[in-house]
Scaffold this active site. Structure first.
Site, PDB file in Angstrom:
ATOM      1  N   HIS A   1       0.814  -1.219   0.000  1.00  0.00           N
ATOM      2  CA  HIS A   1       0.000   0.000   0.000  1.00  0.00           C
ATOM      3  C   HIS A   1       0.847   1.268   0.000  1.00  0.00           C
ATOM      4  CE1 HIS A   1      -3.651   2.162   0.063  1.00  0.00           C
ATOM      5  NE2 HIS A   1      -4.370   1.253   0.683  1.00  0.00           N
TER       6      HIS A   1
ATOM      7  N   ASP B   1      -1.726   2.236  -4.604  1.00  0.00           N
ATOM      8  CA  ASP B   1      -3.018   2.562  -3.998  1.00  0.00           C
ATOM      9  C   ASP B   1      -4.074   1.586  -4.496  1.00  0.00           C
ATOM     10  OD1 ASP B   1      -1.933   4.697  -2.631  1.00  0.00           O
ATOM     11  OD2 ASP B   1      -2.292   6.086  -4.293  1.00  0.00           O
TER      12      ASP B   1
END
Length: 549
Positions: free
Chosen positions: A522, A526
């Site tokens: 992450h 995204d």
């Protein structure tokens, strides 16, 4: 007069300064030291530095300075000129030292001369991969006494990622194998073998063992240093013994507990502390009745003593301890590091694969006719993943503390399970290769992984990983752990037939679907970027003809 003599001596030494400056400024410090002594080895062995141009018929130790690293060679006089001429070092720029009892090389290999031993070469465990700190000796291909030449394979070294062949760098004879077949956890630089120049010197190393300081620990101080003076015991003046003062003693009634033998035995059987019972016998003695009254007050039976039970042990478990292999250690540490430091999240999508299967059948017919390798579903998945990475390059990246590095090359690691552990050979520039090339390369690398013969260039440099447990094992869906420093890994499940609605209201048909799960870092990818990559991947799988354009 002494000052004038000192200046004259140093002025003579200044003539050689231009030559010394080309090698190391540390030589100047040694050259102008008053005692003309210097430590030229890691092991802090002290050698006397002779003036330039000094030579002797006896065996000498040549210390050559490369950059800021001293490299010491212990050579005979006949080998000296040959070594200097071959290395291209001017004879007047070689520093001679005598009586040097240490060995040091720029790498883990170097000439050494121990007391009473002929010139020999200590071969250390090499660093065969960027992350290697220790290795194992799989097997020796040369035996003691064999002649070795540059380029010949000495042994097979099991590194943290694969088994690599270690080649000989110098001509000579293998005099002694320090670490035999199957030796484990050998530190990088630790001596594993000895070679000599002359065949007649082999027998002199029959009982040779490397010094303990060879593993990198600092060596002991110079043995010639005088031992510290022994302190003679100082006679103490005789003093008169101090009078012993008698300690106050307590009365017997305070220190001793008086009880009858029968009462003591009963108290021991029932583990009753006599100090907690007040005796009712003559002069406060504890009797049997006092013990029985105490036990009755606690609700215990007195008539039958507590039987002594034997300690029953649980049956020992039957097990076997399997030692960790180097690849298992590295896999464990890297996966633990990944799960602890990378914020994983997972995206799953089902892909329609009927058209993919039809295309695969057509391509395999052509491959069989031309004698090529059959194309697997995994080969098509690798190609689709590579094209999706080229379309969404944000997923072809890795995280650093200062920036996100986005790669221009699409190199796909393919997870391969073997008896020795998990390997991830790499398909370089998979987006630019055809399906036939990918199929052939995957099969060759998988075979090398099973034979434990992968080289560093076969598994280093990947930017994305594909792990398939569906085809070989029938796993429907799973989540894979990211292979650092990459930021994504695709977990491929098995294809299964499902019932889907048909064209009419009461019609239905069968179709094959394959579940894939993308694990994302992450910090780099995204959620929307990961979903965009899966959309591109699904498009290539469901319309496989587009991969051929």
């Amino acid at each position: 007069m002494a000052y004038a003599s000192h200046i004259i001596n140093h002025s003579k030494r200044l003539r050689n300064v231009p030559k010394l400056l080309r090698y190391d400024h540390a030589v100047l410090v040694r050259w102008f030291s008053n005692g003309a002594q210097s430590s030229v080895c890691k092991r802090e062995d002290v050698a006397k530095i002779r003036p330039l141009g000094y030579a002797s018929a006896e065996r000498e130790t040549v210390s050559k300075f490369v950059g800021s690293h001293p490299v010491s060679y212990c050579l005979s006089e006949k080998t000296l000129s040959r070594t200097v001429m071959r290395s291209g070092i001017p004879m007047d720029s070689v520093v001679y030292s005598r009586g040097l009892l240490c060995s040091q090389a720029l790498s883990s290999r170097g000439f050494a001369s121990d007391a009473g031993l002929p010139p020999h070469q200590e071969i250390g465990m090499p660093s065969l991969s960027p992350t290697m700190t220790e290795g194992n000796i799989a097997r020796w291909l040369k035996k003691e006494g064999d002649k070795v030449s540059p380029g010949e394979v000495l042994c097979e070294v099991e590194t943290d990622k694969a088994t690599v062949e270690m080649e000989c760098m110098e001509e000579g004879y293998l005099a002694k194998i320090i670490k035999g077949d199957g030796s484990k956890e050998i530190k990088v630089g630790e001596i594993i073998a000895i070679t000599v120049e002359e065949e007649g010197d082999i027998a002199k190393f029959k009982d040779y063992s490397p010094p303990a300081s060879d593993s990198g620990a600092p060596a002991a101080k110079d043995s010639a240093a005088p031992p510290p003076p022994k302190q003679e015991p100082v006679e103490q003046p005789a003093s008169s013994p101090e009078p012993k003062t008698p300690k106050p003693t307590s009365s017997p009634s305070e220190d001793r507990i008086f009880a009858s033998p029968l009462a003591r035995k009963l108290a021991e059987e029932h583990k009753v502390p006599l100090s907690s019972i007040k005796g009712t016998g003559p002069e406060g003695h504890i009797v049997k009745a006092d013990i029985e009254d105490y036990l009755a007050s606690r609700g215990k039976e007195v008539s039958a003593p507590i039987p002594k039970t034997k300690d029953t042990k649980l049956a020992a478990l039957d097990y076997v301890d399997i030692p960790h292999s180097q690849i298992r250690k590295v896999t464990a540490s890297r996966l633990l590091f990944s799960k602890q430091t990378i914020p994983h999240y997972y995206l799953t999508v089902d892909t329609f694969v009927d058209r993919l299967m039809d295309l695969r059948s057509q391509l395999n017919s052509l491959q069989e006719a031309s004698g090529g390798k059959r194309i697997s579903v995994n080969d098509l998945v690798i190609k689709a993943a590579a094209l999706a990475l080229r379309k969404v390059p944000q997923c072809n990246s890795s995280w650093t503390d200062d920036y996100i590095r986005q790669y221009n090359n699409v190199n796909i690691n393919v997870a391969v399970q073997t008896e020795n552990g998990l390997y991830v050979p790499v398909i370089r520039d998979a987006d630019k290769k055809g399906l036939s090339s990918i199929a052939e390369e995957v099969k060759n690398l998988a075979q090398k992984a099973k034979e434990n013969s992968l080289k560093p260039e076969d598994y280093e440099g990947g930017t994305f990983t594909v792990s398939n447990l569906g085809g070989p094992f029938g796993i429907k869906q799973f989540c894979a752990i990211i292979n650092p420093p990459q930021s994504g890994i695709l977990a491929v499940g098995s294809a299964e037939k499902r019932v889907i609605p048909g064209s009419g209201p009461d019609q239905f048909k069968f179709a094959s679907f394959m579940s894939v799960t993308l694990s994302c870092d992450h910090r780099v990818i995204d959620g929307a970027i990961g979903a965009e990559w899966l959309k591109a991947f699904k498009g290539y799988i469901e319309n496989p003809e587009s991969m051929l354009l």
